[in-house]
Design a protein around this motif. Structure first.
Motif, PDB file in Angstrom:
ATOM      1  N   LEU A  60       0.806  -1.210   0.000  1.00 34.20           N
ATOM      2  CA  LEU A  60       0.000   0.000   0.000  1.00 34.20           C
ATOM      3  C   LEU A  60       0.848   1.274   0.000  1.00 34.20           C
ATOM      4  O   LEU A  60       0.336   2.369  -0.203  1.00 34.20           O
ATOM      5  CB  LEU A  60      -0.912   0.008   1.236  1.00 34.20           C
ATOM      6  N   GLY A  61       2.121   1.103   0.256  1.00 30.76           N
ATOM      7  CA  GLY A  61       2.965   2.283   0.357  1.00 30.76           C
ATOM      8  C   GLY A  61       2.646   3.121   1.585  1.00 30.76           C
ATOM      9  O   GLY A  61       2.735   4.348   1.577  1.00 30.76           O
ATOM     10  N   LEU A  62       2.244   2.431   2.646  1.00 29.93           N
ATOM     11  CA  LEU A  62       1.940   3.121   3.898  1.00 29.93           C
ATOM     12  C   LEU A  62       2.762   2.486   5.014  1.00 29.93           C
ATOM     13  O   LEU A  62       3.357   1.423   4.839  1.00 29.93           O
ATOM     14  CB  LEU A  62       0.449   2.969   4.232  1.00 29.93           C
ATOM     15  N   SER A  63       2.771   3.132   6.154  1.00 29.63           N
ATOM     16  CA  SER A  63       3.472   2.531   7.280  1.00 29.63           C
ATOM     17  C   SER A  63       2.582   1.480   7.939  1.00 29.63           C
ATOM     18  O   SER A  63       1.359   1.505   7.804  1.00 29.63           O
ATOM     19  CB  SER A  63       3.822   3.591   8.306  1.00 29.63           C
ATOM     20  N   GLN A  64       3.205   0.568   8.666  1.00 30.34           N
ATOM     21  CA  GLN A  64       2.434  -0.447   9.384  1.00 30.34           C
ATOM     22  C   GLN A  64       1.471   0.211  10.353  1.00 30.34           C
ATOM     23  O   GLN A  64       0.346  -0.238  10.537  1.00 30.34           O
ATOM     24  CB  GLN A  64       3.375  -1.371  10.156  1.00 30.34           C
ATOM     25  N   THR A  65       1.943   1.255  10.963  1.00 29.89           N
ATOM     26  CA  THR A  65       1.109   1.968  11.922  1.00 29.89           C
ATOM     27  C   THR A  65      -0.213   2.388  11.302  1.00 29.89           C
ATOM     28  O   THR A  65      -1.297   2.115  11.838  1.00 29.89           O
ATOM     29  CB  THR A  65       1.831   3.228  12.402  1.00 29.89           C
TER      30      THR A  65
END
Lengths: 358, 358
Positions: A27-32
């Motif tokens: 997703l190109g996002l952080s795990q958080t």
DNA sequence: TTGTAAGCGTTATCAC
DNA sequence: GTGATAACGCTTACAA
């Protein structure tokens, strides 16, 4: 043709299961952020939430319970410790109770962790549950007249709800119970109203709290009508069909046999009917019968309503109790500061064919 | 007085539960060594092993299941998915099966993860179990004649053992079954030998594999004795007491009513006896009865041996089956390369009072 | 609104 | 025989 969801379900390739890290990379996002989106945190934007959720669904992402549990300290599992009595008897009431409970658990995403143990070993299991943080809470089944489990659970700080109750400090913990005293008082009164004076009580094991309460109700009714209690008319044991049969045979062999029998459960009541038949007697005509009825599912008529039930009974759904107990426990786990919940359910008298028709 | 164990049990102060790190600090060892000692690795010296074990016992150390599970990928839990049939019926056979199974699990340190679901939803649950690694294996209960769960479990690679069996490729997976065909063939033959030619089969739901096998055994016996099968004498449904009652009433109302009844379970058989009594008939004298008997614990006589059982039956212990199935599953989890285990148990015919005494 | 990084309590892979 | 150290896959301060 363009699929509205870019992430197709891939049933076929089991491969390595997807985890939060992979998902967030995709997703190109952080795990958080992904974690927050999936757990419904308010700060994440609607746009990303939808995107994350879709990807998670499409890729069939399921968070690992072990990892989540390690991080949060919660297991999303409820412990049920089922006692096995001597003779390896396992009380069939539990399966119905669990069926009700599991409905509440399923709705909340909880699982049942089941352990069966010889009666008396429950405490060790609770200790084990607590120290290993194996479950978030437990249901206490079949409280005894003297019940050390309740104090134990308080002291080890494991959330619990009792099905039934015990002790004098019943406002210090959560429980759901049927008003057994009232139920058996009313049932006995019904028999007395129909003219019976020699009434037998085929009770459950009187080391159980509920059985003691039932006896108290029975005796209260006798006393209120100035009928002397006769201990020969009272017996108690594990509530099996065979017990009901043998107890009935014994009762009817007495010098002044009872003209009415009260049973603590429908299983012994069935045994009682079997005994009557062997003796050439008819339930409801020669001998009256009232039984407590937990509405065990495998003894129900499929059509229910439209026929007069066979047994006259004092009835309360054990499945419903299971569901409600589970809800109470989940509520308590959710907010550990809440004060204890107590519910006393009234059983319902159901006119059947084993007493005089009124 | 010097205590042989320096680390006393401290029941009272629940405080922060002890973990591997603290334990190893106290011992002045590394976490690695302590872990190895506790898990019985061969390389650790006997001296340290004893020292570690004593400290662990004394301080009441219990490893965290979540952490262990996260590290190993094993959960030490077995999934049991119990189907709830329509009318919220929950089959009482399961509790006895689970009692047997739990004995094997307890011995191996495994827990039961219980989920109840409307029949048909089992597959989703298995998928969930597998993708979240919630359990190490599952037991398949009540295989249908057409049973998609088996192929599903193979494909998602979740270890399983079937209680019963289904399909033609029965050598490709592990199962334990009773020889239902043989059991009902022998039971039917016994009735034929006693002179009966009009025999009814009060069967379980024939969407269940076991019910089909029982019917096949029943019909094989008829055929072997040149008795024409009559479909009016066969009925099938969920095995409740009420069903047995109603089916018996219906059978005896037929034009040429059967002179003998075979029941698929002792619950409907009890219903059958109740019906006979209502009709003024005696089981074993006016109408013969044979029932399959899973030896449900709550229907057993406490004294067992010394009395002739009421029902003539074809009998096999479902608790024993549960225990063995659990053992088979654990063995398979232990060594995933092992080839499938198949066990076919023969049921035992028990002479009771509901057939002619021989 | 999103990201970095430090846990959570084990087991496992290396070295020594 | 023992010990660092890096996973395992998530949640959650704390920053930005």
């Amino acid at each position: 043709m363009i699929n509205s969801n870019r992430f197709e379900k891939s049933e076929t390739m089991a491969s390595a299961p997807i985890n939060l890290k992979k998902l967030s990379e995709i997703l190109g996002l952080s795990q958080t952020t992904v974690s927050r989106a999936l757990n419904g945190f308010p700060e994440v934007s609607e746009k990303t939430r939808v995107r994350v959720q879709q990807a998670a669904d499409g890729l069939n992402y399921r968070p690992s319970p072990s990892a989540a549990s390690l991080a949060t300290g919660k297991t999303r599992a409820i412990g049920h410790v089922i006692p096995i009595s001597e003779h390896r008897m396992i009380n069939p009431h539990f399966s119905d109770f669990l069926a009700g409970a599991s409905e509440a658990y399923a709705a909340a995403g909880y699982d049942i962790l089941l352990r069966m143990a010889p009666a008396g070993e429950e405490e060790d299991i609770y200790r084990d549950f607590a120290s290993r943080r194996r479950v978030d809470g437990v249901v206490v089944h079949g409280p005894k007249t003297v019940e050390p489990r309740i104090d134990l659970l308080k002291s080890i700080n494991l959330p619990f709800v009792v099905h039934g109750r015990s002790g004098s400090d019943t406002d210090t913990y959560s429980w759901l119970d049927v008003n057994n005293l009232n139920a058996f008082q009313q049932g006995t009164q019904l028999l007395i109203d129909q003219g019976h004076t020699r009434i037998a009580l085929v009770n459950g094991l009187e080391s159980m709290n509920f059985a003691l309460r039932r006896r108290a109700g029975f005796e209260a009714a006798l006393e209120a009508n100035n009928i002397a209690a006769d201990s020969r008319y009272i017996c108690s044991a594990d509530m099996t069909e065979t017990y009901g049969h043998d107890a009935t045979v014994a009762q009817l062999a007495l010098k002044n046999p009872p003209t009415a029998l009260m049973f603590a459960s429908i299983l012994p009541a069935m045994g009682g009917v079997r005994a009557l038949n062997e003796l050439g007697l008819r339930a409801g005509k020669d001998v009256a019968i009232i039984t407590y009825d937990d509405q065990l599912s495998f003894l129900q008529s499929p059509d229910g309503e439209n026929t007069t039930p066979f047994f006259t009974s004092i009835s309360s759904s054990i499945q419903a109790a299971g569901k409600r107990v589970a809800e109470m426990l989940l509520a308590q786990i959710d907010d550990s500061s809440r004060s204890p919940l107590n519910e006393l359910w009234e059983a319902e008298i159901v006119q059947g064919q084993t007493t005089k028709q009124t």
